[in-house]
Motif scaffolding. Structure first.
Motif, mmCIF file in Angstrom:
data_model
loop_
_atom_site.group_PDB
_atom_site.id
_atom_site.type_symbol
_atom_site.label_atom_id
_atom_site.label_comp_id
_atom_site.label_asym_id
_atom_site.label_seq_id
_atom_site.Cartn_x
_atom_site.Cartn_y
_atom_site.Cartn_z
ATOM 1 N N GLN A 62 -5.333 -15.757 -8.618
ATOM 2 C CA GLN A 62 -6.331 -16.776 -8.326
ATOM 3 C C GLN A 62 -5.693 -17.999 -7.654
ATOM 4 O O GLN A 62 -6.233 -18.550 -6.690
ATOM 5 C CB GLN A 62 -7.039 -17.200 -9.613
ATOM 6 C CG GLN A 62 -7.975 -16.140 -10.184
ATOM 7 C CD GLN A 62 -8.673 -16.634 -11.422
ATOM 8 O OE1 GLN A 62 -8.428 -17.748 -11.892
ATOM 9 N NE2 GLN A 62 -9.566 -15.795 -11.986
ATOM 10 N N PHE A 66 -6.481 -19.778 -4.126
ATOM 11 C CA PHE A 66 -6.816 -21.192 -3.968
ATOM 12 C C PHE A 66 -5.877 -21.868 -2.970
ATOM 13 O O PHE A 66 -6.294 -22.721 -2.181
ATOM 14 C CB PHE A 66 -6.745 -21.893 -5.325
ATOM 15 C CG PHE A 66 -7.767 -21.401 -6.311
ATOM 16 C CD1 PHE A 66 -9.007 -20.909 -5.890
ATOM 17 C CD2 PHE A 66 -7.496 -21.410 -7.681
ATOM 18 C CE1 PHE A 66 -9.937 -20.453 -6.797
ATOM 19 C CE2 PHE A 66 -8.433 -20.960 -8.591
ATOM 20 C CZ PHE A 66 -9.654 -20.469 -8.147
ATOM 21 N N MET A 78 -14.861 -24.290 -4.411
ATOM 22 C CA MET A 78 -15.126 -25.177 -5.543
ATOM 23 C C MET A 78 -16.341 -24.725 -6.356
ATOM 24 O O MET A 78 -16.489 -25.117 -7.523
ATOM 25 C CB MET A 78 -15.344 -26.610 -5.052
ATOM 26 C CG MET A 78 -14.157 -27.211 -4.317
ATOM 27 S SD MET A 78 -14.497 -28.884 -3.690
ATOM 28 C CE MET A 78 -14.818 -29.747 -5.235
ATOM 29 N N TYR A 83 -12.751 -21.147 -9.980
ATOM 30 C CA TYR A 83 -12.262 -22.503 -9.725
ATOM 31 C C TYR A 83 -12.711 -23.455 -10.822
ATOM 32 O O TYR A 83 -11.933 -24.272 -11.324
ATOM 33 C CB TYR A 83 -12.758 -22.985 -8.361
ATOM 34 C CG TYR A 83 -12.209 -24.342 -7.969
ATOM 35 C CD1 TYR A 83 -10.988 -24.452 -7.313
ATOM 36 C CD2 TYR A 83 -12.908 -25.517 -8.270
ATOM 37 C CE1 TYR A 83 -10.471 -25.687 -6.973
ATOM 38 C CE2 TYR A 83 -12.396 -26.766 -7.937
ATOM 39 C CZ TYR A 83 -11.177 -26.840 -7.276
ATOM 40 O OH TYR A 83 -10.652 -28.065 -6.938
ATOM 41 N N PHE A 116 -6.531 -29.102 -7.253
ATOM 42 C CA PHE A 116 -7.354 -29.487 -8.417
ATOM 43 C C PHE A 116 -7.117 -30.961 -8.702
ATOM 44 O O PHE A 116 -6.003 -31.463 -8.544
ATOM 45 C CB PHE A 116 -6.980 -28.661 -9.658
ATOM 46 C CG PHE A 116 -7.272 -27.201 -9.516
ATOM 47 C CD1 PHE A 116 -8.544 -26.693 -9.788
ATOM 48 C CD2 PHE A 116 -6.272 -26.328 -9.108
ATOM 49 C CE1 PHE A 116 -8.796 -25.335 -9.652
ATOM 50 C CE2 PHE A 116 -6.526 -24.982 -8.979
ATOM 51 C CZ PHE A 116 -7.793 -24.475 -9.244
ATOM 52 N N TYR A 127 -11.179 -30.526 -3.732
ATOM 53 C CA TYR A 127 -10.390 -29.391 -3.262
ATOM 54 C C TYR A 127 -10.255 -29.437 -1.729
ATOM 55 O O TYR A 127 -11.232 -29.639 -1.017
ATOM 56 C CB TYR A 127 -11.082 -28.085 -3.677
ATOM 57 C CG TYR A 127 -10.451 -26.834 -3.095
ATOM 58 C CD1 TYR A 127 -9.265 -26.335 -3.615
ATOM 59 C CD2 TYR A 127 -11.056 -26.164 -2.029
ATOM 60 C CE1 TYR A 127 -8.692 -25.200 -3.087
ATOM 61 C CE2 TYR A 127 -10.479 -25.023 -1.493
ATOM 62 C CZ TYR A 127 -9.292 -24.541 -2.024
ATOM 63 O OH TYR A 127 -8.717 -23.413 -1.493
#
Length: 546
Positions: A62, A66, A78, A83, A116, A127
């Motif tokens: 993940q 991102f 987002m 997320y 983040f 983000y």
């Protein structure tokens, strides 16, 4: 009853209090900085543990997604459940650990992308938000950030108050940098406590120091300063009296009551005063004698310089040649000499010589050698015989063991024939078509070195326009500050560079080049040089009319 001497070392025990104060200050400073560093390390460890805890709860795949999506400006990321779950996790960690800010960035060379940000105020960074490095942030460690290295904690007191910022790298199992988890922890209370501690300690030390300084000043002034000032005043009176040539002071009346090194110093000053008076009287006599000798040496220098040809042009009525020579002695008087004179209407003689040693003995021996060489150089006489006779006469009156290296040449102005004899002297340079080369000739033995020596003359021919340059070893052996010799090669290059100049210009150019080479290094030997230009041959009708 003999009084017991109390040494200065014992009295200086009073200074222990000052030492205690210094040590106390050092202890306070060390304890303060130890406390500060300990707290900084504590908060740095705390922030690192928080970052590592957050990383351990994140999914690697993940986070890679991102990170890659931030460059594509994907705001849809987002809105994903993944997320929001990670963001919620970071907020829980922040709220449960008294963290001011907890966020995750991905660094580049120009700035960082926010992945983040747990800040819920209007100033939060969403983000994909890109923030350039500014002075005082991460600009000094950007290289380590991009490389994924551990970076030191940063403590700042700017608009957000005293905070410590810890950044910990998040790397995948294969070593790929996925970003940095950053934790900002407030330190306002800690900083305030240590500032109060430092201020209280400094005020206490200042009070103790002031009280001790007053007491120490009174004692030290009475025990040390007063007697030393009395001795210093007497010494100053002694020195000021000596400026007028007569010493007068109150040193003899000095009296120090303390039984320590100060009394020894006072007695030593009295003895020193007596010794200085005797020394000054002797110095006056020596100085007077030195000034007399200096005046006599100055007269000797003028006499020596007047003995050498020093008026140029030397033979303005002669069109066949041009000649120039110069000597720069290393001391008041030198041992080098040069000479040139007409042997007859047709022949020109030149002499270049160097007497061993320096100063007055060499100068006197130079006068004898120069006179003998000129007196025995007669028309038609072989130069080898001239040097043989001069050598014999010099050996008869050479109690000091001096010797002379000499070179003499006689130029026939009608034919260009140049006959020469060399007694251990430097080889001359011959300039043909404005290019100089050393003429390799047999040096022979020095004059005044051994009786019954025989010298052989040689011959070479000069054409109209040719030049001859002769010198002493003070030219080639001139040294700079690194003791590097000027040398034959540099002399040859300088002569050839000025081959078309007049003899005077050539000699001046060589001297300028020597000065530029040695710079501020002292001159250890006399520098003497002579340059002869054979401009044209003597007219036949002039020769026949003789």
């Amino acid at each position: 009853m003999k009084q017991r001497m109390i040494s200065l070392r014992m009295k200086l025990l009073l200074a222990i209090a000052l030492l205690v104060l210094v040590l106390s200050t050092v202890v306070v400073c060390v304890s303060y900085f130890t406390y500060r560093n300990t707290m900084n390390e504590h908060y740095e460890t705390l922030g690192e543990n928080i970052a590592r805890t957050a990383i351990s709860l994140m999914d690697e795949e993940q986070m890679r997604m991102f990170k890659n999506g931030v460059f594509e400006g994907g705001e849809a990321v987002m809105q994903t459940a993944e997320y929001r779950n990670v963001l919620s996790l970071l907020k829980d960690i922040k709220n449960s650990n008294d963290v001011l800010y907890l966020y995750m960035i991905y660094p580049t060379e120009q700035g960082s992308y926010f992945l983040f940000d747990t800040d819920e105020s209007e100033e939060s960074c969403p983000y994909g938000f890109f923030m350039e490095y500014y002075e005082g942030s991460f600009d000094s460690i950007v290289g380590d950030l991009v490389a994924g290295n551990r970076v030191p904690a940063v403590i700042s007191d700017e608009e957000y108050g005293w905070i410590i910022s810890i950044s910990y790298p998040y790397k995948s199992s294969d070593g790929e940098l996925l970003g940095y988890v950053c934790a900002d922890i407030p330190m306002d209370n800690v900083v305030r406590d240590r500032q109060n501690y430092l201020l209280t300690t400094l005020l206490l030390l200042a009070g103790v120091t002031a009280a001790f300084a007053v007491l120490y000043y009174i004692l030290f002034n009475y025990v040390f300063v007063r007697p030393i000032k009395r001795m210093a005043g007497a010494a100053a009176e002694f020195v000021s009296g000596g400026q007028d040539g007569e010493f007068s002071s109150s040193i003899a009346s000095l009296s120090v009551r303390s039984h320590d090194e100060l009394r020894l110093l006072c007695n030593s000053m009295k003895t020193m005063e007596q010794n200085i008076r005797e020394y000054v009287n002797n110095l006056r006599e020596v100085t007077s004698e030195k000034e007399r000798i200096g005046a006599e040496l100055d007269v000797a220098r003028h006499i020596q310089s007047s003995m050498l040809p020093c008026i140029f042009p030397a033979f303005p009525e002669r069109r066949e040649f041009d000649i120039y020579a110069t000597m720069t002695p290393a001391k008041e008087v030198g041992g080098d000499f040069y000479d040139f004179f007409m042997v007859d209407e047709r022949h020109l003689a030149i002499v270049m010589a160097d007497v061993s040693g320096k100063g007055v003995p060499a100068a006197l021996f130079m006068v004898i050698g120069k006179t003998l060489i000129k007196d025995h150089t007669t028309p038609g006489r072989d130069l080898g015989e001239v040097f043989g006779e001069v050598n014999r006469l010099l050996c008869e009156s050479n109690s000091e063991g001096l010797f002379i290296t000499a070179f003499e040449g006689v130029l026939d102005l009608f034919t260009g024939e140049f006959r020469f004899v060399n007694a251990g002297h430097e080889m001359p340079f011959i300039g043909r078509k404005n290019v100089f080369h050393p003429e390799k000739i047999r040096p022979g033995f020095v004059l005044a070195g051994m009786e019954e020596m025989r010298y052989r003359s040689g011959v070479l021919y000069l054409d109209a326009g040719d030049k001859l340059f002769q010198y002493t070893d003070g030219v080639t052996e001139a040294t700079d500050a690194a003791n590097t010799l000027y040398g034959m090669e540099r002399l040859e290059a300088t002569l050839s560079a000025h081959g078309a100049d007049t003899p005077q210009q050539i000699c001046e150019a060589v001297k300028e080049d020597i000065d530029a080479f040695v710079k501020d290094a002292p001159q250890f030997d006399d520098i003497t040089m002579l340059c002869l230009e054979f401009k044209e041959k003597m007219q036949a009708e002039k020769e026949e009319g003789q």
